[in-house]
Design an enzyme around this catalytic site. Sequence first.
Site, short mmCIF file in Angstrom:
data_model
loop_
_atom_site.label_atom_id
_atom_site.label_comp_id
_atom_site.label_asym_id
_atom_site.label_seq_id
_atom_site.Cartn_x
_atom_site.Cartn_y
_atom_site.Cartn_z
N GLY A 141 -1.83 0.66 22.93
CA GLY A 141 -2.85 1.68 22.68
C GLY A 141 -2.34 3.10 22.78
O GLY A 141 -3.11 4.06 22.72
N ARG A 191 -10.76 -1.32 9.94
CA ARG A 191 -10.10 -0.11 10.44
C ARG A 191 -10.60 0.20 11.85
O ARG A 191 -11.66 -0.26 12.28
CB ARG A 191 -10.34 1.06 9.49
N VAL A 192 -9.82 1.02 12.56
CA VAL A 192 -10.03 1.12 13.99
C VAL A 192 -11.38 1.73 14.37
O VAL A 192 -12.04 1.25 15.30
CB VAL A 192 -8.84 1.85 14.67
N ASN A 197 -14.13 -0.83 13.64
CA ASN A 197 -13.99 -1.96 14.59
C ASN A 197 -14.51 -1.60 15.98
O ASN A 197 -15.33 -2.33 16.55
CB ASN A 197 -12.51 -2.37 14.73
N ASP A 234 3.37 -0.87 12.37
CA ASP A 234 2.25 0.03 12.70
C ASP A 234 2.83 1.40 13.09
O ASP A 234 3.59 1.49 14.04
CB ASP A 234 1.49 -0.57 13.89
N TYR A 246 0.84 -1.21 0.00
CA TYR A 246 0.00 0.00 0.00
C TYR A 246 0.87 1.25 0.00
O TYR A 246 0.72 2.12 -0.87
CB TYR A 246 -0.89 -0.03 1.24
N ASP A 247 1.81 1.33 0.97
CA ASP A 247 2.61 2.54 1.13
C ASP A 247 3.45 2.82 -0.13
O ASP A 247 3.46 3.94 -0.64
CB ASP A 247 3.57 2.42 2.32
N THR A 276 -0.79 6.97 18.12
CA THR A 276 -1.78 8.02 17.85
C THR A 276 -2.19 8.04 16.38
O THR A 276 -1.44 7.62 15.50
CB THR A 276 -1.25 9.43 18.20
N GLY A 290 3.08 1.41 -3.10
CA GLY A 290 2.19 1.56 -4.25
C GLY A 290 1.73 3.00 -4.38
O GLY A 290 1.75 3.60 -5.46
#
Length: 313
Positions: A206, A185-186, A189, A272, A144-145, A209, A147
Site C-alpha cells: 500500500g 480501479r482503486v 473498489n 504495478d 494498454y501501455d 502512490t 497500445g
Amino acid sequence: MSKILVTGGAGFLGSHLCDRLVAAGHDLLCVDNFYTGSKANIAHLYGNPYFELQRHDVTFPLYVEVDQIYNLACPASPVHYQADPVQTTKTSVHGAINMLGLAKRVKARILQASTSEVYGDPEIHPQVEDYWGRVNPIGVRSCYDEGKRCAETLFFDYYRQHHLDIKVVRIFNTYGPRMHPSDGRVVSNFIVQALRNEEITIYGNGQQTRSFCYVDDLIEGMIRMMGTAADFPGPVNIGNPGEFTMLELAEKVLRLTGSRSKVVHRPLPPDDPRQRQPDISLAKAKFGWEPKVSLEDGLRQTIDYFRKALGLN
Ligand code: NAD
Ligand code: UDP
Ligand code: UDP
C-alpha cells in the site's frame, strides 16, 4: 456550433465529456461498442436533438462528417484491458489509425486521450512530458501501455507527414461519478467495499502512490487543450498533483464513509507502477489549467454517487 465526435462516449470520462459538449451547444455524435461503457451513462441525453448515439467498434473504419474528434475509446481499468489484451492493442492502434484517417479526410481537429501509463514505472518524479518513460514491452500491462504509446506515435506521424491538427493529452488517474461499480480501479473498489462493509483490498504493502484527479477538472482540461492554437499538439499532462499512497486513500475512504470495513492485503499485480505524480506546469502555461477539486471533496461526491448507484440510501 461544431459537429463533434466522441469515441468511447458511453464510458466514464466520455459521458461527462458528452454532457459538457452538448451543454455548450454542439452537435454531438457519440460512438461506443459498450465494451466497458453503458447506455445508463448517456440515457439522459437521448431526447436531445443534438445528441446522437452510434454503436460502433473503432477498430473498423467509420465514415462520418465532423469538425472535431475526441478519441477516448479504450478500456481503462487494468482488469478490463487485460481481459482481452489483443483487443486492447487493436482498439488503441487500429482505432487510432481509423480515427486519424477520418480526421485526415474531413480535415477535423483530433484529440487523443493518452495516459500517464506511457511513463510506465517512472524513474523521473514528478513526471514531465519530455520524459520517455520506463515501460515493459512484454508484460501484462503492455497491451494498454504500448497500445497507447503506439497511438501517440501515430498521432505525431500524421501530424508530421499529413499536417493533421492533433492534440495529445496524458491523463493521470481520474475518478468520479459513473465509474462502474465493478470497474476494478482503486477508487471505485475502495468506495464500493467500504459502503458494503466488505474488506478493503490493498494490493502489496500500500506504499505505492497515485495522484487522483476529479472528473470535472479533467474534462475542463481536455476541452481547454482542444481549444489551443494549432501549433501546440502536446503531449500535455492533465492530472491532480496531490500524491497519495493507497494506504492513505483507504484511510480517507473509510473515514468519509464511516465504514466498519477491515483493510486486507492482496498480492501486488505484476509491473504495478510504484509512484505517479503529474508535473502540470505545461498545462498551466499553455491554457491556464489546474485542478480545483480536492481529493476529499471529490471522494465525497463519488461516495454519494455510489450510495445511490448501489441502492444504499
Ligand atoms: P471507460 O472504460 O469507462 O471508457 C472507455 C469507453 O470506450 C467505454 O465506453 C467502452 O465501451 C469504449 N470502448 C472500448 N473499446 C472500444 C472500441 N473498440 N470501440 C468503441 N468503443 C470502445 O474508461 P474511462 O476511464 O472513461 O477512459 C476513457 C479514456 O481515457 C480511455 O482511452 C482511457 O485510456 C483514457 N484514460 C483514462 C484514465 C482514467 O483514470 N479514467 C486515465 C488515463 C487515460
Ligand atoms: N478511415 C476511416 N474513415 C474515413 C477515412 C479513413 O475510418 O473517413 C480509415 C480507413 O479505413 C483507413 C484508415 O482510416 O484504413 C487510415 O486512413 P488513411 O487515409 O490515413 O490511410 P489509407 O486509407 O491510405 O490506408
Ligand atoms: N489497487 C489496490 N486495490 C484495489 C485496486 C487497485 O490496492 O482494489 C492499487 C493498484 O495495485 C495500484 C493502484 O491501486 O497500485 C491504482 O490502481 P488502478 O487499477 O486504479 O490504476 P493504475 O494501476 O492503472 O494506476
